[in-house]
Design an enzyme around this catalytic site. Structure first.
Site, mmCIF file in Angstrom:
data_model
loop_
_atom_site.group_PDB
_atom_site.id
_atom_site.type_symbol
_atom_site.label_atom_id
_atom_site.label_comp_id
_atom_site.label_asym_id
_atom_site.label_seq_id
_atom_site.Cartn_x
_atom_site.Cartn_y
_atom_site.Cartn_z
ATOM 1 N N THR A 76 46.745 37.003 36.840
ATOM 2 C CA THR A 76 47.982 36.252 37.062
ATOM 3 C C THR A 76 49.113 37.187 37.475
ATOM 4 O O THR A 76 49.820 36.946 38.458
ATOM 5 C CB THR A 76 48.371 35.494 35.774
ATOM 6 O OG1 THR A 76 47.314 34.583 35.448
ATOM 7 C CG2 THR A 76 49.673 34.725 35.937
ATOM 8 N N ASN A 155 37.999 28.481 41.438
ATOM 9 C CA ASN A 155 37.496 28.608 40.066
ATOM 10 C C ASN A 155 36.831 27.342 39.543
ATOM 11 O O ASN A 155 36.036 27.411 38.618
ATOM 12 C CB ASN A 155 38.630 29.038 39.127
ATOM 13 C CG ASN A 155 39.919 28.287 39.380
ATOM 14 O OD1 ASN A 155 40.426 28.229 40.501
ATOM 15 N ND2 ASN A 155 40.440 27.678 38.341
ATOM 16 N N GLN A 183 37.739 35.356 40.830
ATOM 17 C CA GLN A 183 36.399 34.807 40.591
ATOM 18 C C GLN A 183 35.318 35.543 41.382
ATOM 19 O O GLN A 183 34.125 35.329 41.123
ATOM 20 C CB GLN A 183 36.362 33.309 40.947
ATOM 21 C CG GLN A 183 37.146 32.419 39.992
ATOM 22 C CD GLN A 183 36.509 32.315 38.603
ATOM 23 O OE1 GLN A 183 35.331 32.596 38.405
ATOM 24 N NE2 GLN A 183 37.292 31.911 37.625
ATOM 25 N N ALA A 204 39.917 41.899 34.776
ATOM 26 C CA ALA A 204 38.760 42.506 34.097
ATOM 27 C C ALA A 204 37.928 41.492 33.319
ATOM 28 O O ALA A 204 36.699 41.613 33.261
ATOM 29 C CB ALA A 204 39.254 43.603 33.144
ATOM 30 N N HIS A 205 38.576 40.460 32.752
ATOM 31 C CA HIS A 205 37.813 39.593 31.842
ATOM 32 C C HIS A 205 36.901 38.602 32.561
ATOM 33 O O HIS A 205 36.158 37.863 31.910
ATOM 34 C CB HIS A 205 38.731 38.891 30.832
ATOM 35 C CG HIS A 205 39.515 37.729 31.359
ATOM 36 N ND1 HIS A 205 39.093 36.426 31.213
ATOM 37 C CD2 HIS A 205 40.692 37.666 32.004
ATOM 38 C CE1 HIS A 205 40.004 35.619 31.755
ATOM 39 N NE2 HIS A 205 40.975 36.353 32.246
ATOM 40 N N THR A 241 53.948 51.807 29.631
ATOM 41 C CA THR A 241 52.861 52.707 29.258
ATOM 42 C C THR A 241 51.539 51.995 29.503
ATOM 43 O O THR A 241 51.379 50.830 29.141
ATOM 44 C CB THR A 241 53.003 53.095 27.767
ATOM 45 O OG1 THR A 241 54.267 53.737 27.612
ATOM 46 C CG2 THR A 241 51.879 54.026 27.329
ATOM 47 N N CYS A 331 41.833 27.219 32.128
ATOM 48 C CA CYS A 331 43.223 27.673 32.179
ATOM 49 C C CYS A 331 44.171 26.505 31.970
ATOM 50 O O CYS A 331 45.338 26.700 31.693
ATOM 51 C CB CYS A 331 43.531 28.348 33.507
ATOM 52 S SG CYS A 331 42.415 29.698 33.845
HETATM 53 N N1 PLP Z 1 42.864 33.260 39.514
HETATM 54 C C1 PLP Z 1 41.719 32.605 39.319
HETATM 55 C C2 PLP Z 1 40.971 32.074 40.491
HETATM 56 C C3 PLP Z 1 41.219 32.422 38.018
HETATM 57 O O1 PLP Z 1 40.090 31.760 37.827
HETATM 58 C C4 PLP Z 1 41.967 32.951 36.932
HETATM 59 C C5 PLP Z 1 41.541 32.765 35.532
HETATM 60 O O2 PLP Z 1 41.228 31.741 35.056
HETATM 61 C C6 PLP Z 1 43.149 33.635 37.195
HETATM 62 C C7 PLP Z 1 43.574 33.789 38.498
HETATM 63 C C8 PLP Z 1 43.977 34.223 36.094
HETATM 64 O O3 PLP Z 1 43.476 35.458 35.659
HETATM 65 P P1 PLP Z 1 44.029 36.056 34.276
HETATM 66 O O4 PLP Z 1 43.441 35.225 33.204
HETATM 67 O O5 PLP Z 1 43.546 37.469 34.241
HETATM 68 O O6 PLP Z 1 45.497 35.986 34.353
#
Ligand code: PLP
Length: 399
Positions: A76, A155, A183, A204-205, A241, A331
């Protein structure tokens, strides 16, 4: 009831489990190595070297140069920095940004913010399969734009966008091209040295790394203004940092992804196709949302004709059987079963857009997981209330 250990996790688009190799790479930076990368002494040096190594690992995954990688706190934040950064560097008011209607809120809401600051935003529609039409981009760019932002893969629907063509069109019209690759990074090949991509967000996640760390690729020469001001870390673009352990985790995750991507993609596609074929065969009401092949290796997005109103119940029935899946996007979990703006943009009606089931496979899934899902699904579908099923079936008549 399945406990957390025994459950089957089929929600890899929401987030991926931490790879044990990533955890081991991070461990020293959570335990004994504690220095601040900005410090000049030995402890700072250790942390600084770890951050540099991770920067090179992420750069390698994308075929970028290490100094083109900016570490952030999330996918994000990366997209916020790309869009706000370009617009602020260019002067904000009077600018024009082009994006698509199916972007993640990380891009959509950032565009909305920019609009409130006087930037014009054009939002491109998508086809029934969720694909942006390059000709529509050409039309939009009759009005000069600073930046075009179209995600590499969606996503929810999983559809892959023709980013090379879109990026070329953006460049032909003098606009920068940003893509949200959250993704796709590590899942489909990315080579920014050959592709027309100026800025790219990743997280990363979604890559078997830790939560709360991301990166933005910024092509050399692209002018960005920072919005986090402070000590000047990350070439002044993202002060604070550094999250050393998180960054080490992202670097390790990127290296593993680069080394294993080809095999992993082939394996995941096999699992995905096994699941799609089995579901379409056993559930006559099931239909696949998005493109059959031009989709993320692990993404299966399904609708069940006449049962869309029961998608939440289906999800809970699957959960009770130990299977974690998703309706639409995690999300936006707070919004419950609100209709998906993505599916609506693809031409599904409000009712259908409320009722998708997203099953996303990843590195740690097996054929046995897919088979268990396929075994449990008819039972879960059968457990839906006959009353709502009947009512929604009626509502679907004539479609
Ligand atoms: N963009 C897409 C296409 C995603 O699927 C997601 C997460 O669900 C994000 C952005 C957001 O990433 P983050 O959770 O690292 O902010």
């Amino acid at each position: 009831m399945h406990d957390m250990q025994r459950g089957i996790y089929l929600d890899n688009a929401a987030t991926t489990p931490l790879d044990p190799r990533v955890r081991e790479a991070m461990r020293p930076y959570l335990e004994e190595i504690h220095g601040n990368p900005s410090s000049l002494h030995w402890a700072g040096r250790q942390a600084r070297e770890a951050v540099s190594k991770a920067r090179a690992q992420v750069a390698d995954l994308l075929h970028a140069k290490p100094d083109e990688i900016i570490f952030t706190a999330s996918g994000t934040e990366s997209s916020n920095l790309a869009l706000v950064g370009v617009c602020e560097a260019a002067g904000v008011a009077g600018g024009h940004v082009v994006t698509s209607v199916i972007e993640h809120p990380a891009v959509l809401e950032t565009c909305r913010y920019l609009e409130s600051r006087g930037v014009a935003v054009t939002r491109l529609g998508v086809s029934r399969e969720g694909i942006v039409d390059p000709n529509e981009l050409r039309q939009a760019l009759r009005r000069p734009a600073w930046i075009v932002s179209v995600m590499m893969a969606n996503n929810v629907a999983g559809t892959l966008q023709p980013v090379n063509e879109l990026g070329r069109i953006a460049h032909e019209h003098g606009a920068l091209f940003h893509t949200d690759a959250v993704q796709t990074a590590g899942k489909i090949p990315i080579d920014v040295s050959a592709q027309p991509i100026d800025l790219l967000s990743l997280s990363a996640h979604k890559l078997y790394g830790p939560k709360g760390v991301g990166a933005l690729y910024v092509r050399t020469g692209v002018q960005l203004a920072p919005f986090v001001h402070g000590g000047g870390q990350e070439r002044g673009l993202r002060s604070a940092t550094e999250n050393v352990a998180g960054i080490v985790g992202l670097g390790c995750a990127a290296e593993i992804a680069a080394a294993s991507r080809a095999d992993e993609t082939a394996r995941t596609v096999r699992l995905r196709d096994r699941l799609i074929d089995a579901v379409l065969k056993l559930a006559p009401r099931a239909y696949l949302i998005g493109h059959r092949y031009q989709r993320l290796p692990g993404n299966v997005c399904l609708g069940f004709a006449g049962l869309e109103g029961d998608a939440m119940k289906l999800l809970l029935a699957l959960d009770a059987a130990g299977i974690a899946a998703s309706t639409g996007s995690a999300c936006s979990a707070n919004h419950g079963a609100a209709p998906s703006y993505i599916l609506q943009a693809m031409g599904y009606d409000v009712f259908q857009a409320r009722g998708s089931l997203r099953v996303t496979l990843g590195r740690f899934n097996t054929e046995a997981d897919v088979d268990e899902f396929v075994r449990v699904l008819p039972e879960a579908l059968g457990s839906l209330s006959p009353l709502t099923t009947f009512a929604t079936g009626m509502a679907m008549e004539g479609r």
